[in-house]
Design a protein around this motif. Sequence first.
Motif, PDB file in Angstrom:
ATOM      1  N   SER A   1      -5.847  -6.121 -16.149  1.00 59.28           N
ATOM      2  CA  SER A   1      -4.523  -5.506 -16.202  1.00 59.28           C
ATOM      3  C   SER A   1      -4.579  -4.011 -16.465  1.00 59.28           C
ATOM      4  CB  SER A   1      -3.676  -6.178 -17.288  1.00 59.28           C
ATOM      5  OG  SER A   1      -3.525  -7.556 -17.026  1.00 59.28           O
ATOM      6  N   ALA A   2      -5.781  -3.447 -16.604  1.00 57.47           N
ATOM      7  CA  ALA A   2      -5.916  -2.034 -16.951  1.00 57.47           C
ATOM      8  C   ALA A   2      -5.560  -1.139 -15.772  1.00 57.47           C
ATOM      9  CB  ALA A   2      -7.343  -1.742 -17.409  1.00 57.47           C
ATOM     10  N   LEU A   3      -4.838  -0.080 -16.074  1.00 50.70           N
ATOM     11  CA  LEU A   3      -4.497   0.942 -15.078  1.00 50.70           C
ATOM     12  C   LEU A   3      -5.347   2.181 -15.337  1.00 50.70           C
ATOM     13  CD1 LEU A   3      -0.616   0.595 -15.110  1.00 50.70           C
ATOM     14  CD2 LEU A   3      -2.025   0.409 -13.055  1.00 50.70           C
ATOM     15  N   ASP A   4      -5.897   2.715 -14.278  1.00 46.99           N
ATOM     16  CA  ASP A   4      -6.657   3.964 -14.360  1.00 46.99           C
ATOM     17  C   ASP A   4      -5.644   5.115 -14.415  1.00 46.99           C
ATOM     18  OD1 ASP A   4      -8.005   6.377 -13.626  1.00 46.99           O
ATOM     19  OD2 ASP A   4      -9.636   5.201 -12.787  1.00 46.99           O
ATOM     20  N   ALA A   5      -5.618   5.845 -15.532  1.00 44.39           N
ATOM     21  CA  ALA A   5      -4.606   6.883 -15.719  1.00 44.39           C
ATOM     22  C   ALA A   5      -4.685   7.955 -14.642  1.00 44.39           C
ATOM     23  CB  ALA A   5      -4.749   7.500 -17.110  1.00 44.39           C
ATOM     24  N   VAL A   6      -5.885   8.399 -14.321  1.00 46.62           N
ATOM     25  CA  VAL A   6      -6.022   9.444 -13.306  1.00 46.62           C
ATOM     26  C   VAL A   6      -5.615   8.930 -11.929  1.00 46.62           C
ATOM     27  CG1 VAL A   6      -7.670  10.933 -12.114  1.00 46.62           C
ATOM     28  CG2 VAL A   6      -7.764  10.711 -14.600  1.00 46.62           C
ATOM     29  N   ALA A   7      -5.894   7.661 -11.646  1.00 46.67           N
ATOM     30  CA  ALA A   7      -5.486   7.098 -10.358  1.00 46.67           C
ATOM     31  C   ALA A   7      -3.965   7.072 -10.231  1.00 46.67           C
ATOM     32  CB  ALA A   7      -6.055   5.689 -10.198  1.00 46.67           C
ATOM     33  N   VAL A   8      -3.285   6.759 -11.332  1.00 48.45           N
ATOM     34  CA  VAL A   8      -1.811   6.784 -11.314  1.00 48.45           C
ATOM     35  C   VAL A   8      -1.312   8.196 -11.068  1.00 48.45           C
ATOM     36  CG1 VAL A   8       0.271   6.426 -12.701  1.00 48.45           C
ATOM     37  CG2 VAL A   8      -1.589   4.757 -12.799  1.00 48.45           C
TER      38      VAL A   8
ATOM     39  N   TRP B   1      -0.954 -11.123  -7.395  1.00 44.21           N
ATOM     40  CA  TRP B   1      -0.310 -11.232  -8.702  1.00 44.21           C
ATOM     41  C   TRP B   1      -1.089 -10.481  -9.764  1.00 44.21           C
ATOM     42  CZ3 TRP B   1       4.371 -12.680  -7.953  1.00 44.21           C
ATOM     43  CH2 TRP B   1       4.675 -13.581  -6.938  1.00 44.21           C
ATOM     44  N   VAL B   2      -2.409 -10.414  -9.611  1.00 45.37           N
ATOM     45  CA  VAL B   2      -3.225  -9.620 -10.534  1.00 45.37           C
ATOM     46  C   VAL B   2      -2.819  -8.152 -10.435  1.00 45.37           C
ATOM     47  CG1 VAL B   2      -5.555  -8.796 -11.049  1.00 45.37           C
ATOM     48  CG2 VAL B   2      -5.167 -11.224 -10.552  1.00 45.37           C
ATOM     49  N   GLU B   3      -2.664  -7.661  -9.199  1.00 40.51           N
ATOM     50  CA  GLU B   3      -2.255  -6.273  -9.006  1.00 40.51           C
ATOM     51  C   GLU B   3      -0.870  -6.025  -9.557  1.00 40.51           C
ATOM     52  OE1 GLU B   3      -3.979  -3.548  -7.863  1.00 40.51           O
ATOM     53  OE2 GLU B   3      -5.605  -4.971  -8.201  1.00 40.51           O
ATOM     54  N   LEU B   4       0.071  -6.936  -9.273  1.00 41.82           N
ATOM     55  CA  LEU B   4       1.423  -6.785  -9.800  1.00 41.82           C
ATOM     56  C   LEU B   4       1.409  -6.824 -11.324  1.00 41.82           C
ATOM     57  CD1 LEU B   4       4.497  -6.645  -9.484  1.00 41.82           C
ATOM     58  CD2 LEU B   4       4.511  -9.137  -9.214  1.00 41.82           C
ATOM     59  N   GLY B   5       0.520  -7.655 -11.894  1.00 40.68           N
ATOM     60  CA  GLY B   5       0.440  -7.779 -13.339  1.00 40.68           C
ATOM     61  C   GLY B   5       0.064  -6.496 -14.040  1.00 40.68           C
ATOM     62  N   LYS B   6      -0.485  -5.532 -13.331  1.00 43.29           N
ATOM     63  CA  LYS B   6      -0.829  -4.249 -13.940  1.00 43.29           C
ATOM     64  C   LYS B   6       0.412  -3.461 -14.331  1.00 43.29           C
ATOM     65  CE  LYS B   6      -5.301  -3.726 -11.632  1.00 43.29           C
ATOM     66  NZ  LYS B   6      -6.128  -2.893 -10.742  1.00 43.29           N
ATOM     67  N   ILE B   7       1.496  -3.640 -13.577  1.00 42.82           N
ATOM     68  CA  ILE B   7       2.722  -2.903 -13.883  1.00 42.82           C
ATOM     69  C   ILE B   7       3.844  -3.815 -14.356  1.00 42.82           C
ATOM     70  CG2 ILE B   7       2.218  -1.001 -12.310  1.00 42.82           C
ATOM     71  CD1 ILE B   7       4.114  -2.284 -10.277  1.00 42.82           C
ATOM     72  N   SER B   8       3.703  -5.126 -14.171  1.00 42.47           N
ATOM     73  CA  SER B   8       4.731  -6.080 -14.565  1.00 42.47           C
ATOM     74  C   SER B   8       4.071  -7.256 -15.266  1.00 42.47           C
ATOM     75  CB  SER B   8       5.503  -6.555 -13.327  1.00 42.47           C
ATOM     76  OG  SER B   8       6.555  -7.411 -13.690  1.00 42.47           O
TER      77      SER B   8
ATOM     78  N   GLU C   1       0.820  -1.207   0.000  1.00 41.97           N
ATOM     79  CA  GLU C   1       0.000   0.000   0.000  1.00 41.97           C
ATOM     80  C   GLU C   1       0.857   1.261   0.000  1.00 41.97           C
ATOM     81  OE1 GLU C   1      -2.302  -0.666   3.482  1.00 41.97           O
ATOM     82  OE2 GLU C   1      -3.788  -1.937   2.471  1.00 41.97           O
ATOM     83  N   GLN C   2       2.042   1.150   0.585  1.00 41.25           N
ATOM     84  CA  GLN C   2       2.902   2.317   0.731  1.00 41.25           C
ATOM     85  C   GLN C   2       3.537   2.743  -0.594  1.00 41.25           C
ATOM     86  OE1 GLN C   2       5.484   1.760   4.029  1.00 41.25           O
ATOM     87  NE2 GLN C   2       6.266   3.843   4.037  1.00 41.25           N
ATOM     88  N   ARG C   3       3.855   1.763  -1.450  1.00 41.54           N
ATOM     89  CA  ARG C   3       4.504   2.097  -2.730  1.00 41.54           C
ATOM     90  C   ARG C   3       3.957   1.190  -3.830  1.00 41.54           C
ATOM     91  NH1 ARG C   3      10.538   4.524  -3.056  1.00 41.54           N
ATOM     92  NH2 ARG C   3      10.242   5.480  -5.107  1.00 41.54           N
ATOM     93  N   PRO C   4       2.756   1.495  -4.319  1.00 41.66           N
ATOM     94  CA  PRO C   4       2.053   0.569  -5.222  1.00 41.66           C
ATOM     95  C   PRO C   4       2.640   0.447  -6.610  1.00 41.66           C
ATOM     96  CG  PRO C   4       0.810   2.601  -4.957  1.00 41.66           C
ATOM     97  CD  PRO C   4       1.921   2.661  -3.967  1.00 41.66           C
ATOM     98  N   TYR C   5       3.530   1.352  -7.013  1.00 46.45           N
ATOM     99  CA  TYR C   5       4.027   1.310  -8.386  1.00 46.45           C
ATOM    100  C   TYR C   5       5.522   1.019  -8.484  1.00 46.45           C
ATOM    101  CZ  TYR C   5      -0.539   3.333  -9.253  1.00 46.45           C
ATOM    102  OH  TYR C   5      -1.901   3.547  -9.303  1.00 46.45           O
TER     103      TYR C   5
END
Length: 548
Positions: free
Chosen positions: A525-532, A190-197, A157-161
Amino acid sequence: MKYRFSALGLACAVSLSAVPAHAGVSADFSGCDGLKKPKSKDDGMRGEATMSSFRVENPRATIDSCTRALARKQLKENQKLRRAHLLRARAAAYIQVSQPADAIADLDAAEAVLGDYIGEYFFDRSMGVSLKLLRAMALNDLDQPDEARQLAIQASEQRPYAVQIQTVSAALRDMTAKEGASAEDRAAPWVELGKISPGARAIAERRMQAGQPSDALFKSQVEEAGDEPLSLSDSPQSMKLLRGDYTGALVDWVEGYDDGLSLAYAFAATGDADGARGRMDEVQAAIDAIQSAAKGEGKNAFTENNAAIFNGYNERALEPKRNLIRARIALLEGKPEEVAPILSDQVYPATAIARDLYAAYEVEQQAAPDTLGPLTPLGPEPKRQIASVKQMASSLLIRPEDARKRIDYQKSRPDVLGGLLAGVFTMGISFLGGFDRTQGFKSEALEDGSIKVEYTGETTLGPVVQEMTLLRAAEMAREAGKSHFTVNDRKDYGVYWGNSFERTLTGYKTVLEIAYLDQAEGNASALDAVAVIDALGPIYYKSDEAKK
């Protein structure tokens, strides 16, 4: 002298050099935490040391180097951050050699000397989160999974990206999941990690498949595989292992061979002996390529050590599964009497495959009790493990961040989001630490319609470069009028200044291939651009007030 790029895989890990005993003051410090020896009138954090291009990650040597460095008179009492830095490096090495109690002692000592650093935002999200995850790894090794899991969740939670933070957190959360946890819960990290990796997506899929009944799982595996050959790492990929670029974060590489054999078993369990043999042959061909590549690297202590590690994995994990496949083929071909000799008296853990084989054999045994004797009882269900998870410890030695405290991230947040949503950032111009934010960024449209975004940063803070590149990708999605995007491929590199014999880490580079989406469209695997942008913009945008 020249610049070189070195691929670092998922975790942007920097291998620490192995140095011989009593190699000297400078070598003790660089051999421990990779930095130069401290001077008497600084804080001890003197930057990256020049190291041999042929360095080998050797945890035992690292422990020895750290122990000597911590006792050196060059390390002053007031150089607390460097002392903690050295203690953290030794703790990571202790984790790698399965000495978790010693690791905890060093982590306690490191936190004891850090004082006012703890609680500072940028320190907590860098070295602080690193200490937290290293402690989680040690606690898990000490059979305290609940405590380890909580720390892993906090770090995530502290460093999600940050890729290495998310990779280690996902591995620990998977390993420490409660008994009886659903396949969805096991797959979630792994689903969450799969969004960036993207490599983590295959692991998430495996976790989901594990929740299916054996019959359905085997059938779905065979149907999905079809006639396509296995996707297994060949000799170029194996060179990463042999040269030391491999880290435990590359879980997908290690599990590929095991997955190939699992598929071979699925073919046998669904009645296709030839298909099973064919898949086994594909796995063996990949292993032969690795062994051939190892010989091509030349014989030295490093390649011999890594070859021994791989051969041990082959013997410990892969050969027993081959036996199970051979036994299942024997049953399929009406030769149940061959099962016991194939399995010998080895104890097999109660995996789904082993349970399926034993159940199939029991049917044959009940039909012919006078000729078929019992098999050696199955062992306990294997404890959840992630391949080489302890080796991920070295990927967590993230340099402490502090220079960015001058950025007013809280006040910049609403302006950033407001500007983006209003379409103000069409040229992507703002400021990052005093320079044009687009400086160092490159992008290009690829033939398949995806976009390549890359950033080369003159910073040795790898996660910062990762985050800045992802932030730029999110901005580009918004500039294109899209709400979401996917990361289809990523590469992380260390940038070195050096030659064939020695090199110095001077920065990092991240390359992403992204695709824009109008909306998430059910894409996990989609990332919300505004959330990023919401998460990273406050850190990397500099407000007018902060620039004064």
